[in-house]
Design a protein around this motif. Sequence first.
Motif, short mmCIF file in Angstrom:
data_model
loop_
_atom_site.label_atom_id
_atom_site.label_comp_id
_atom_site.label_asym_id
_atom_site.label_seq_id
_atom_site.Cartn_x
_atom_site.Cartn_y
_atom_site.Cartn_z
N LEU A 147 -8.55 2.18 -4.78
CA LEU A 147 -9.09 0.92 -4.29
C LEU A 147 -9.04 0.89 -2.77
N ARG A 148 -10.15 0.45 -2.17
CA ARG A 148 -10.18 0.13 -0.74
C ARG A 148 -10.38 -1.38 -0.66
N ALA A 149 -9.44 -2.06 0.00
CA ALA A 149 -9.49 -3.52 0.03
C ALA A 149 -9.22 -4.05 1.42
N GLU A 150 -9.96 -5.10 1.77
CA GLU A 150 -9.70 -5.86 2.98
C GLU A 150 -9.47 -7.30 2.56
N VAL A 151 -8.27 -7.79 2.82
CA VAL A 151 -7.88 -9.12 2.37
C VAL A 151 -7.70 -10.01 3.59
N SER A 163 -4.93 5.70 -5.89
CA SER A 163 -4.61 5.51 -4.48
C SER A 163 -5.01 4.11 -4.05
N LEU A 164 -4.53 3.75 -2.87
CA LEU A 164 -4.83 2.44 -2.30
C LEU A 164 -4.95 2.56 -0.80
N LEU A 173 -1.54 -9.29 -1.78
CA LEU A 173 -2.06 -8.18 -2.57
C LEU A 173 -0.90 -7.62 -3.38
N THR A 174 -1.06 -7.60 -4.70
CA THR A 174 -0.02 -7.11 -5.60
C THR A 174 -0.60 -6.01 -6.47
N GLY A 175 0.07 -4.86 -6.49
CA GLY A 175 -0.42 -3.72 -7.25
C GLY A 175 0.67 -3.10 -8.11
N ALA A 176 0.25 -2.38 -9.13
CA ALA A 176 1.18 -1.67 -10.01
C ALA A 176 1.37 -0.25 -9.49
N GLN A 177 1.54 0.71 -10.39
CA GLN A 177 1.87 2.08 -10.02
C GLN A 177 0.68 2.77 -9.37
N MET A 178 0.92 3.39 -8.20
CA MET A 178 -0.06 4.24 -7.53
C MET A 178 0.40 5.69 -7.70
N SER A 179 -0.40 6.51 -8.38
CA SER A 179 0.01 7.89 -8.64
C SER A 179 -0.22 8.79 -7.43
N GLY A 180 -1.02 8.34 -6.47
CA GLY A 180 -1.30 9.12 -5.26
C GLY A 180 -0.91 8.35 -4.03
N PRO A 181 -1.51 8.67 -2.89
CA PRO A 181 -1.11 8.05 -1.62
C PRO A 181 -1.59 6.62 -1.47
N THR A 192 2.83 -6.37 -2.18
CA THR A 192 3.85 -5.94 -3.13
C THR A 192 3.30 -4.80 -3.97
N LEU A 193 4.04 -3.70 -4.04
CA LEU A 193 3.64 -2.53 -4.81
C LEU A 193 4.80 -2.16 -5.71
#
Length: 218
Positions: A147-151, A163-164, A173-181, A192-193
């Motif tokens: 995801l690419r995000a601008e908040v 990735s994020l 912005l709240t996210g769950a598990q990121m398997s990459g960078p 929050t990640l």
Amino acid sequence: MNDQYPASEFHAHVQRLVAEGKLTPEEAQGLLDDTQEPPATQTQPTSTLAPGDHPADATRDLHLLVRGYTLTVLTDAGLSTPHLAANEDGRLSLEQTPQGWRVARIPGQPHTGSSLKAILTLPFTPGHPRAEISGGNLTLPDLAGGLRAEVNGGNVRMGRAHSLHADVNGGNLTGAQMSGPSTVTVNGGNRTLTGAATLNASVNGGNLTWAGTLSSGD
């Protein structure tokens, strides 16, 4: 396909999604006015997706312009094409572009109040969404890519992803598990990640909370 309903029909559409297990009662309540009792509790299905670095694919990518409204993205393998439902007629558009499926306000529409709410249902797991949020709310499912995000004010909640890359200039912005960078810049607001393989972060005001390995940051 766009289906933009009167409020009563949109309410029935949301309740049907809860009955099918595609929305939780809490998510449904956020999409509906508090004029009726919340739907009966249903168990939200757990995704078996293992996010990876999937290549860009315009047929599965999204471009979401969320400006002063609420958008919830769901998946339903039973559909043949993406489907957008909104509680107000003639306010939002869904179109396929070379960069992916684009959701945005129809030009010329007034940005009054925050009552506009919509559900985008996809027959596939989203690949690499791009999201621009300005005073709205966006909820995303698990992603196949990043995801690419601008908040710039508002709230974003996302599931797992590879990735994020996010710029948070106010809002949450709240996210769950990121398997990459993950690369995050916070200039006010909160990020929050719950899990990250690696995190490169710059915090210039606001708050950043993570669990994982911090590879580098400012």
